[in-house]
Motif scaffolding. Structure first.
Motif, mmCIF file in Angstrom:
data_model
loop_
_atom_site.group_PDB
_atom_site.id
_atom_site.type_symbol
_atom_site.label_atom_id
_atom_site.label_comp_id
_atom_site.label_asym_id
_atom_site.label_seq_id
_atom_site.Cartn_x
_atom_site.Cartn_y
_atom_site.Cartn_z
ATOM 1 N N ASP A 12 -10.579 6.568 -5.062
ATOM 2 C CA ASP A 12 -11.018 5.334 -5.715
ATOM 3 C C ASP A 12 -9.957 4.238 -5.715
ATOM 4 O OD1 ASP A 12 -13.642 6.022 -6.180
ATOM 5 O OD2 ASP A 12 -13.248 6.826 -8.176
ATOM 6 N N VAL A 13 -8.677 4.579 -5.817
ATOM 7 C CA VAL A 13 -7.657 3.528 -5.799
ATOM 8 C C VAL A 13 -7.439 2.972 -4.396
ATOM 9 C CG1 VAL A 13 -6.460 4.353 -7.863
ATOM 10 C CG2 VAL A 13 -5.622 5.038 -5.591
ATOM 11 N N LEU A 25 -5.028 -0.125 -4.780
ATOM 12 C CA LEU A 25 -3.659 0.234 -4.423
ATOM 13 C C LEU A 25 -3.091 -0.747 -3.401
ATOM 14 C CD1 LEU A 25 -1.474 2.267 -5.121
ATOM 15 C CD2 LEU A 25 -2.339 3.728 -3.271
ATOM 16 N N GLY A 26 -3.930 -1.265 -2.532
ATOM 17 C CA GLY A 26 -3.487 -2.274 -1.575
ATOM 18 C C GLY A 26 -3.036 -3.552 -2.255
ATOM 19 N N MET A 64 -2.012 -4.652 2.853
ATOM 20 C CA MET A 64 -3.159 -4.740 1.944
ATOM 21 C C MET A 64 -3.866 -3.408 1.719
ATOM 22 S SD MET A 64 -3.073 -7.872 0.971
ATOM 23 C CE MET A 64 -4.604 -7.986 0.082
ATOM 24 N N TRP A 65 -3.323 -2.312 2.263
ATOM 25 C CA TRP A 65 -3.935 -1.003 2.046
ATOM 26 C C TRP A 65 -2.870 0.075 2.192
ATOM 27 C CZ3 TRP A 65 -4.400 2.452 6.299
ATOM 28 C CH2 TRP A 65 -4.089 1.889 7.543
ATOM 29 N N GLU A 70 1.288 7.258 2.615
ATOM 30 C CA GLU A 70 1.951 6.534 1.515
ATOM 31 C C GLU A 70 1.352 7.025 0.197
ATOM 32 O OE1 GLU A 70 2.996 2.111 2.908
ATOM 33 O OE2 GLU A 70 0.857 2.564 3.014
ATOM 34 N N THR A 71 2.198 7.452 -0.711
ATOM 35 C CA THR A 71 1.675 7.953 -1.980
ATOM 36 C C THR A 71 1.517 6.816 -2.984
ATOM 37 O OG1 THR A 71 3.806 8.409 -3.045
ATOM 38 C CG2 THR A 71 2.891 10.149 -1.601
#
Length: 173
Positions: A12-13, A25-26, A64-65, A70-71
């Motif tokens: 979802d993030v 997250l982005g 942007m993502w 990447e955590t």
């Protein structure tokens, strides 16, 4: 911005919620560059970490993502470090301190001008985050929960939305 991620799973993030791929997250990843570059490069106070996402040879929109490797913790921690670096620049310089934004048409700026610019950019992306989070789980507003408005439960919001829809349909006739 960071609390908009709270309580959400990895999918979802990260998942794109708009046709352009905007995701929570982005937005945080992007704002780490905003903080680091505008308060770092602009005032010759470089952020200690490399942020290659805006390099000339970077993949378009890679800032942007979040890639699969990447955590969330890495991205959030980097954002917080970039904000701390920005805060140190703000504390160290006067509002009229000169800077250069080489990627702008008129590159000469002051700290005051950059503060206004970054505030506007962060505010814009916080609005995006509000809408994305509401799409994901209904959480809306400026706080993690709407506990300050207990009377506005799911039933209240459904009725409110129905009234807005009714007004829109009536106006379109």
């Amino acid at each position: 911005m960071v609390w908009k991620l709270d309580g959400l799973g990895e999918y979802d993030v990260r998942r794109p919620l708009t046709p352009s791929g905007t995701n929570l997250l982005g937005l945080v990843k992007h704002l780490s560059i905003v903080e680091a570059w505008y308060f770092g490069k602009t005032f010759d106070r470089p952020f200690a970490e490399e942020l290659p996402w805006w390099d000339d040879d970077a993949e378009p929109n890679v800032e942007m993502w979040a890639t699969a490797d990447e955590t969330r913790a890495e991205i959030v921690d980097r954002y917080l470090r970039a904000c701390a670096h920005a805060d140190a620049t703000i504390e160290a310089l006067d509002l009229d301190a000169p800077g250069q934004v080489p990627w702008w048409r008129n590159p000469s700026v002051t700290l005051h001008g950059i503060l206004v610019h970054v505030l506007a950019e962060t505010n814009r992306h916080a609005g995006h985050a509000d809408i994305l989070r509401e799409q994901l789980d209904g959480a809306a507003g400026m706080r993690p929960t709407n506990s300050n408005l207990p009377e506005q439960d799911a039933e209240w919001w459904a009725a409110y939305r129905a009234r807005v829809e009714e007004a829109a349909r009536a106006a379109a006739v």
